[in-house]
Write an enzyme that holds these catalytic residues in place. Structure first.
Site, mmCIF file in Angstrom:
data_model
loop_
_atom_site.group_PDB
_atom_site.id
_atom_site.type_symbol
_atom_site.label_atom_id
_atom_site.label_comp_id
_atom_site.label_asym_id
_atom_site.label_seq_id
_atom_site.Cartn_x
_atom_site.Cartn_y
_atom_site.Cartn_z
ATOM 1 N N CYS A 114 0.777 -1.241 0.076
ATOM 2 C CA CYS A 114 -0.087 0.171 0.021
ATOM 3 C C CYS A 114 0.943 1.224 0.220
ATOM 4 C CB CYS A 114 -0.858 0.147 1.106
ATOM 5 S SG CYS A 114 -1.946 -1.492 1.157
ATOM 6 N N HIS A 255 -3.393 6.985 2.660
ATOM 7 C CA HIS A 255 -3.814 5.612 2.223
ATOM 8 C C HIS A 255 -5.139 5.224 2.774
ATOM 9 C CE1 HIS A 255 -3.869 1.572 1.314
ATOM 10 N NE2 HIS A 255 -3.664 0.871 2.489
ATOM 11 N N ASN A 285 -9.967 -0.280 0.209
ATOM 12 C CA ASN A 285 -8.620 -0.441 -0.042
ATOM 13 C C ASN A 285 -8.055 -0.880 -1.259
ATOM 14 O OD1 ASN A 285 -5.860 -0.822 0.379
ATOM 15 N ND2 ASN A 285 -5.980 -1.798 2.471
HETATM 16 O O1 UT7 Z 1 -3.716 -1.629 3.712
HETATM 17 C C1 UT7 Z 1 -2.845 -2.391 4.707
HETATM 18 C C2 UT7 Z 1 -3.309 -2.199 5.985
HETATM 19 N N1 UT7 Z 1 -4.287 -2.635 6.450
HETATM 20 C C3 UT7 Z 1 -5.036 -2.268 7.251
HETATM 21 O O2 UT7 Z 1 -4.774 -1.084 7.670
HETATM 22 C C4 UT7 Z 1 -6.335 -2.857 8.021
HETATM 23 C C5 UT7 Z 1 -6.175 -2.602 9.623
HETATM 24 N N2 UT7 Z 1 -7.425 -3.283 10.315
HETATM 25 C C6 UT7 Z 1 -8.480 -2.849 10.240
HETATM 26 O O3 UT7 Z 1 -8.770 -1.925 9.340
HETATM 27 C C7 UT7 Z 1 -9.416 -3.699 11.229
HETATM 28 O O4 UT7 Z 1 -8.866 -4.236 12.347
HETATM 29 C C8 UT7 Z 1 -10.364 -4.535 10.338
HETATM 30 C C9 UT7 Z 1 -11.355 -3.634 9.717
HETATM 31 C C10 UT7 Z 1 -9.743 -5.388 9.485
HETATM 32 C C11 UT7 Z 1 -11.261 -5.302 11.673
HETATM 33 O O5 UT7 Z 1 -11.827 -4.520 12.798
HETATM 34 P P1 UT7 Z 1 -11.702 -4.661 14.167
HETATM 35 O O6 UT7 Z 1 -12.431 -3.544 14.662
HETATM 36 O O7 UT7 Z 1 -10.088 -4.688 14.546
HETATM 37 O O8 UT7 Z 1 -12.631 -6.098 14.291
HETATM 38 P P2 UT7 Z 1 -11.817 -7.531 14.756
HETATM 39 O O9 UT7 Z 1 -10.856 -8.153 13.834
HETATM 40 O O10 UT7 Z 1 -11.278 -7.145 16.215
HETATM 41 O O11 UT7 Z 1 -13.325 -8.219 14.888
HETATM 42 C C12 UT7 Z 1 -14.217 -7.996 15.801
HETATM 43 C C13 UT7 Z 1 -15.326 -9.125 15.509
HETATM 44 C C14 UT7 Z 1 -14.838 -10.518 15.628
HETATM 45 O O12 UT7 Z 1 -15.663 -11.309 16.258
HETATM 46 P P3 UT7 Z 1 -15.576 -11.748 17.795
HETATM 47 O O13 UT7 Z 1 -14.464 -12.304 17.967
HETATM 48 O O14 UT7 Z 1 -15.658 -10.653 18.471
HETATM 49 O O15 UT7 Z 1 -16.946 -12.430 17.892
HETATM 50 C C15 UT7 Z 1 -14.531 -10.852 14.294
HETATM 51 O O16 UT7 Z 1 -14.987 -12.345 13.895
HETATM 52 O O17 UT7 Z 1 -15.870 -8.905 14.092
HETATM 53 C C16 UT7 Z 1 -15.829 -10.168 13.482
HETATM 54 N N3 UT7 Z 1 -15.751 -9.754 12.222
HETATM 55 C C17 UT7 Z 1 -16.532 -9.749 11.209
HETATM 56 N N4 UT7 Z 1 -18.139 -9.419 11.401
HETATM 57 C C18 UT7 Z 1 -18.903 -9.363 10.271
HETATM 58 C C19 UT7 Z 1 -14.589 -9.750 11.460
HETATM 59 N N5 UT7 Z 1 -14.768 -9.634 10.174
HETATM 60 C C20 UT7 Z 1 -16.169 -9.585 10.166
HETATM 61 C C21 UT7 Z 1 -17.009 -9.168 9.081
HETATM 62 N N6 UT7 Z 1 -18.338 -8.995 9.200
HETATM 63 N N7 UT7 Z 1 -16.712 -8.821 7.821
#
Ligand code: UT7
Length: 328
Positions: A114, A255, A285
């Site tokens: 990225c 980004h 992204n």
């Molecule tokens: O360009 C390269 C750089 N990349 C980035 O900058 C990405 C950086 N990371 C992020 O943007 C975020 O961490 C994400 C958007 C990927 C995830 O958001 P988060 O607030 O960190 O969520 P999480 O991974 O902690 O997941 C929270 C919950 C989980 O469920 P439990 O364990 O709390 O029951 C996940 O399983 O949300 C669940 N989950 C979803 N639910 C519905 C994960 N993905 C999804 C989804 N829909 N698509």
């Protein structure tokens, strides 16, 4: 070292729109989850048979027209991408042939994920600064839909396809153009965002393909924290180095990975969100395409005026990060 100016920009996004509701039909997710956690509403998906080089060429042609430069004048062509059409040769070689860039041009790919466009900008500016290159075409282009695991809801909702480009030349006078860049790499965290198989250390097998190990894997939470810290550091360091206060920045082109990351940077820099260009809602992204796509949209929307100071700031797999200052 002579300085470098951006003569023109261009961008391209494929026609097909994939909405959050569309994704909710294929994986267990919802428009509400995706919007509140990422700010993304929809993303673009390349047509069948549409390649990264095709998208790169569309964006490049628009940048060349904007710059008033003919492909025959280009002597340096860099494509920043993690999704080249083929493992070999470089996507830049295919773009060269499609655009009619001369055989005397240096054409190569750059993989900084990225951060690719910011790395390409600094590389091209240094090469132009050497006095040995006069017209550079730098492109960020990605077909991430080809390397996304469409069964993994934690990643498939985040990414999209697109391209952006810029034409660079030696600056006719001081005070305008590329001011500087600050690049960095956190290689010890490479395994937070990577593709496990398909490279030379672990070639794909029938089993690895069935397990979709040739697709993007990400530890989202860890990446999120590092992204905010690294982008804030990269922004602060370049501002300090060039004695610029945050409030002197007319527009930040960050980004576009997650709206919450952009909001955190806005808070840390104490710069209101209206100074940040945001289009993550419409494209998700797009990795190396994200910053040049946003930059071109910002220019065409009249958000960047002559004399404005802009800050580009990026973060991606590698992990790589970077910032650049440009005066228009
Ligand atoms: O360009 C390269 C750089 N990349 C980035 O900058 C990405 C950086 N990371 C992020 O943007 C975020 O961490 C994400 C958007 C990927 C995830 O958001 P988060 O607030 O960190 O969520 P999480 O991974 O902690 O997941 C929270 C919950 C989980 O469920 P439990 O364990 O709390 O029951 C996940 O399983 O949300 C669940 N989950 C979803 N639910 C519905 C994960 N993905 C999804 C989804 N829909 N698509």
């Amino acid at each position: 070292m002579s300085s470098t100016v951006i003569l023109g920009t261009g961008s391209y996004a494929p026609e097909r729109i994939l909405t959050n509701d569309d994704l909710a039909h294929t994986v267990e997710t919802s428009d509400e989850w995706i919007r509140t956690r990422t700010g993304i509403r929809e993303r673009r998906i390349a047509a069948p048979g549409e390649s990264t080089s095709d998208m790169a060429v569309h964006a490049a042609r628009r940048a060349l027209v904007d710059a008033g430069v003919n492909p025959a004048e280009i002597d340096l062509l860099i494509v920043a991408t993690i999704t080249p059409d083929l493992p070999m040769p470089a996507c830049a070689c295919l773009v060269q042939a499609k655009l009619g860039v001369p055989s005397t041009a240096a054409c190569f790919d750059l993989n900084a994920a990225c951060s690719g466009f910011v790395f390409a900008l600094d590389t091209a500016a240094a090469m132009i600064g050497s006095g040995r290159y006069r017209r550079a075409l730098i492109i960020g282009a990605e077909k991430l839909s080809a390397i996304v695991d469409w069964q993994d809801r934690t990643t498939c909702v985040l990414f999209g396809d697109g391209a952006g480009a810029a034409v660079l030349a030696p600056s006719p006078g001081a005070g305008r153009g590329f001011i500087g860049a600050q690049l960095g790499t956190l290689g010890e965290s490479a395994d937070l965002l990577f593709i496990p198989r398909g490279g030379s250390s672990a070639p794909s097998t029938a089993e690895s393909i069935a397990a979709r190990d040739h697709c993007i894997r990400m530890k989202g939470k860890e990446v999120f924290k590092l992204a905010v810290r690294a982008m804030d550091d990269a922004a602060r360091e370049i501002l300090e180095h060039h004695h610029v206060r945050p409030d002197q920045i007319a527009l930040v082109i960050p980004h576009q990975a997650n709206l919450r990351i952009i909001e955190a940077i806005s808070e840390y820099l104490e710069l209101p969100m209206d100074r940040f260009f945001v289009n993550v809602d419409r494209y998700g992204n797009t990795s190396a395409a994200s910053i040049p796509l946003a930059l071109d949209e910002a220019r065409r929307a009249g958000r960047i005026r002559p004399g404005d100071l802009t800050l580009l700031v990026s973060f991606g797999a590698g992990l790589t990060y970077g910032s650049a200052l440009v005066r228009w």
